[in-house]
Write a protein that holds these residues in place. Structure first.
Motif, PDB file in Angstrom:
ATOM      1  N   SER A 151       4.809   0.976  16.464  1.00  9.63           N
ATOM      2  CA  SER A 151       3.749   1.005  15.464  1.00  9.63           C
ATOM      3  C   SER A 151       3.765   2.381  14.818  1.00  9.63           C
ATOM      4  CB  SER A 151       2.382   0.724  16.101  1.00  9.63           C
ATOM      5  OG  SER A 151       1.370   0.727  15.128  1.00  9.63           O
ATOM      6  N   PHE A 153       3.157   4.372  10.582  1.00  5.91           N
ATOM      7  CA  PHE A 153       2.938   4.198   9.150  1.00  5.91           C
ATOM      8  C   PHE A 153       2.865   5.575   8.481  1.00  5.91           C
ATOM      9  CE2 PHE A 153      -1.271   4.992  10.710  1.00  5.91           C
ATOM     10  CZ  PHE A 153      -1.932   5.647   9.701  1.00  5.91           C
ATOM     11  N   VAL A 155       1.588   6.650   4.340  1.00  7.17           N
ATOM     12  CA  VAL A 155       1.151   6.103   3.059  1.00  7.17           C
ATOM     13  C   VAL A 155       0.628   7.218   2.169  1.00  7.17           C
ATOM     14  CG1 VAL A 155       0.630   3.792   3.951  1.00  7.17           C
ATOM     15  CG2 VAL A 155      -1.101   5.568   4.123  1.00  7.17           C
ATOM     16  N   ILE A 173       2.948   2.589  -0.074  1.00 11.94           N
ATOM     17  CA  ILE A 173       3.462   2.448   1.283  1.00 11.94           C
ATOM     18  C   ILE A 173       4.820   3.140   1.377  1.00 11.94           C
ATOM     19  CG2 ILE A 173       4.078   0.850   3.131  1.00 11.94           C
ATOM     20  CD1 ILE A 173       1.133   0.730   2.333  1.00 11.94           C
ATOM     21  N   ASN A 176       5.629   1.241   7.163  1.00  7.19           N
ATOM     22  CA  ASN A 176       4.570   0.483   7.844  1.00  7.19           C
ATOM     23  C   ASN A 176       5.214  -0.348   8.958  1.00  7.19           C
ATOM     24  OD1 ASN A 176       2.083  -0.593   8.517  1.00  7.19           O
ATOM     25  ND2 ASN A 176       1.943  -1.945   6.731  1.00  7.19           N
ATOM     26  N   GLY A 179       3.489  -3.387  10.575  1.00  7.08           N
ATOM     27  CA  GLY A 179       2.531  -3.953   9.624  1.00  7.08           C
ATOM     28  C   GLY A 179       1.083  -3.766  10.017  1.00  7.08           C
ATOM     29  N   TYR A 181      -0.917  -1.160   9.187  1.00  2.00           N
ATOM     30  CA  TYR A 181      -1.753  -0.523   8.171  1.00  2.00           C
ATOM     31  C   TYR A 181      -2.043  -1.537   7.071  1.00  2.00           C
ATOM     32  CZ  TYR A 181      -3.395   2.359   4.350  1.00  2.00           C
ATOM     33  OH  TYR A 181      -4.161   2.881   3.322  1.00  2.00           O
ATOM     34  N   ASN A 182      -3.338  -1.621   6.659  1.00  6.31           N
ATOM     35  CA  ASN A 182      -3.768  -2.567   5.632  1.00  6.31           C
ATOM     36  C   ASN A 182      -4.058  -1.797   4.348  1.00  6.31           C
ATOM     37  OD1 ASN A 182      -5.103  -4.454   3.999  1.00  6.31           O
ATOM     38  ND2 ASN A 182      -6.099  -5.450   5.743  1.00  6.31           N
ATOM     39  N   PHE A 188      -6.034   1.565   9.232  1.00  5.71           N
ATOM     40  CA  PHE A 188      -5.016   1.236  10.222  1.00  5.71           C
ATOM     41  C   PHE A 188      -5.713   0.458  11.337  1.00  5.71           C
ATOM     42  CE2 PHE A 188      -3.181   2.236  14.374  1.00  5.71           C
ATOM     43  CZ  PHE A 188      -1.885   1.764  14.196  1.00  5.71           C
ATOM     44  N   THR A 272      -0.665   9.702   7.763  1.00  2.00           N
ATOM     45  CA  THR A 272       0.415   9.255   8.643  1.00  2.00           C
ATOM     46  C   THR A 272      -0.117   9.047  10.056  1.00  2.00           C
ATOM     47  OG1 THR A 272       2.055  10.479   7.360  1.00  2.00           O
ATOM     48  CG2 THR A 272       2.675   9.852   9.593  1.00  2.00           C
TER      49      THR A 272
END
Length: 286
Positions: A151, A153, A155, A173, A176, A179, A181-182, A188, A272
Motif C-alpha cells: 500500500s 500513494f 498525489v 495521481i 496509488n 488503490g 487513495y480516493n 487515504f 505521500t
C-alpha cells in the motif's frame, strides 16, 4: 214342555226356511224379486224389522235365540256373515325424495376453536428481480505482485487555495499502489492494517499557511509557515498505526492562513504515504 220344544224346533225351521228363501230370491230375476219380496236395505240385506215380523207371524210368539242372532248379524248379498278384519299388509316402498327446503338463517357465530398444528413449509417461491447496485465497499487487501501486502500513494493538487476545514483533494495521481487513495474524497483509506509513514510538501505564496494531517477526524500533526513575500515550502511527516478502514487526509485548519499555491509550470504540492509493515500477512497469500 212339549209345546216349548216344538216352538224352538219351529224357530230353527223358520230360520232355515228364511235363509233358503233369501238365497232363492237372489237367484231369481229382478222382476221376481220385486213381487212378494220382503223389505231390504240399500245393501241387499234383509231389514231387521222384516225378519222379526216374519218370525212373529210364523211362530206367533217371542223371537228365539236364532232370531236374536239374525238381528245382531246382518246377511251379505251371498247370504253369509261378515268375516273378521284381515291382517295388516306389508309396508309399502319408500316414496321419492322430496324437494329441498329453503335455506334457514345463519345461527350465531360459535366460539373460536383450538389452534391446529402448524402446516408444512411450502415450496420456495420464484427468484425475485435483481436489486440495485450497492455502495462501493472498503478497499480490499492488496493482492499484487510478490504475495505480500502493499500500500503506497503519492498525489498532487491542481488548484490553489482549497476550501478550509475540508479534505484537500489531491487529484493528480503519481502513484496509488493497492488503490487505497480516493481522489474523489481526498482521503487515504487503510486497506492493510499496519504501520504507515505519511509526509507532505506544500508550496505557499501570497499568504501564510496553516495545515494539518488528520486521522479519523483528529489532527495528528499541524504546521505553520509564514509568507515572507517569496514562494516557500511547508512540510511535515509522521508515522501512524492504522486499522483497516481508517482514514487519513490533509486540510487547512485556519481560514485566514490558506496560502497553498499551485503553478503547473514550476511547482507542485504533494501528499505521500506508504506501508512500512503490515500487522499480518496478506489474507490472499497461500
Amino acid at each position: 214342555m212339549q209345546r216349548r220344544t216344538q216352538g224352538v224346533t219351529n224357530s230353527g225351521s223358520f230360520t232355515q226356511t228364511l235363509v233358503e228363501k233369501e238365497s232363492a230370491r237372489l237367484r231369481a230375476s229382478p222382476r221376481d224379486r220385486e213381487e212378494g219380496a220382503p223389505a231390504h236395505d240399500g245393501m241387499g240385506k234383509l231389514c231387521s224389522g222384516a225378519r222379526v215380523g216374519a218370525a212373529a207371524a210364523a211362530g206367533g210368539g217371542t223371537p228365539s235365540a236364532a232370531e236374536s242372532f239374525l238381528r245382531r248379524t246382518p246377511l251379505d248379498v251371498a247370504g253369509g256373515r261378515e268375516g273378521p278384519p284381515g291382517r295388516t299388509g306389508n309396508r309399502g316402498k319408500q316414496g321419492p325424495k322430496g324437494k329441498a327446503g329453503a335455506i334457514g338463517r345463519a345461527g350465531p357465530r360459535g366460539p373460536k376453536g383450538v389452534s391446529g398444528t402448524p402446516g408444512k413449509h411450502g415450496t420456495p417461491g420464484k427468484k425475485g428481480p435483481k436489486g440495485k447496485k450497492g455502495e462501493p465497499g472498503l478497499p480490499g487487501p492488496c493482492s499484487c505482485g510478490s504475495g505480500r501486502a502493499k500500500s503506497a500513494f503519492s498525489v498532487a493538487v491542481t488548484k490553489s487555495y482549497p476550501r478550509e476545514r475540508l479534505p484537500i483533494k489531491f487529484d493528480k495521481i503519481l502513484m496509488n499502489e493497492g488503490g487505497h487513495y480516493n481522489a474523489s474524497s481526498g482521503k487515504f483509506v487503510c486497506g492493510v492494517p499496519g504501520i504507515y509513514y505519511f509526509t507532505y510538501d506544500i508550496t505557499l505564496a501570497n499568504k501564510h499557511l496553516a495545515i494539518g494531517l488528520v486521522h479519523n477526524g483528529q489532527y495528528r500533526i499541524r504546521t505553520f509557515d509564514a509568507n515572507t513575500g517569496n514562494h516557500d515550502v511547508a512540510s511535515g511527516s509522521t508515522i501512524l498505526a492504522l486499522k483497516q478502514g481508517d482514514e487519513v487526509w490533509l486540510q487547512i485548519f485556519y481560514s485566514e492562513q490558506n496560502g497553498l499555491f499551485y503553478d503547473p509550470y514550476w511547482t507542485d504540492s504533494l501528499f505521500t504515504g506508504f506501508l512500512i509493515y503490515a500487522d499480518r500477512e496478506d489474507p490472499n497469500e497461500v
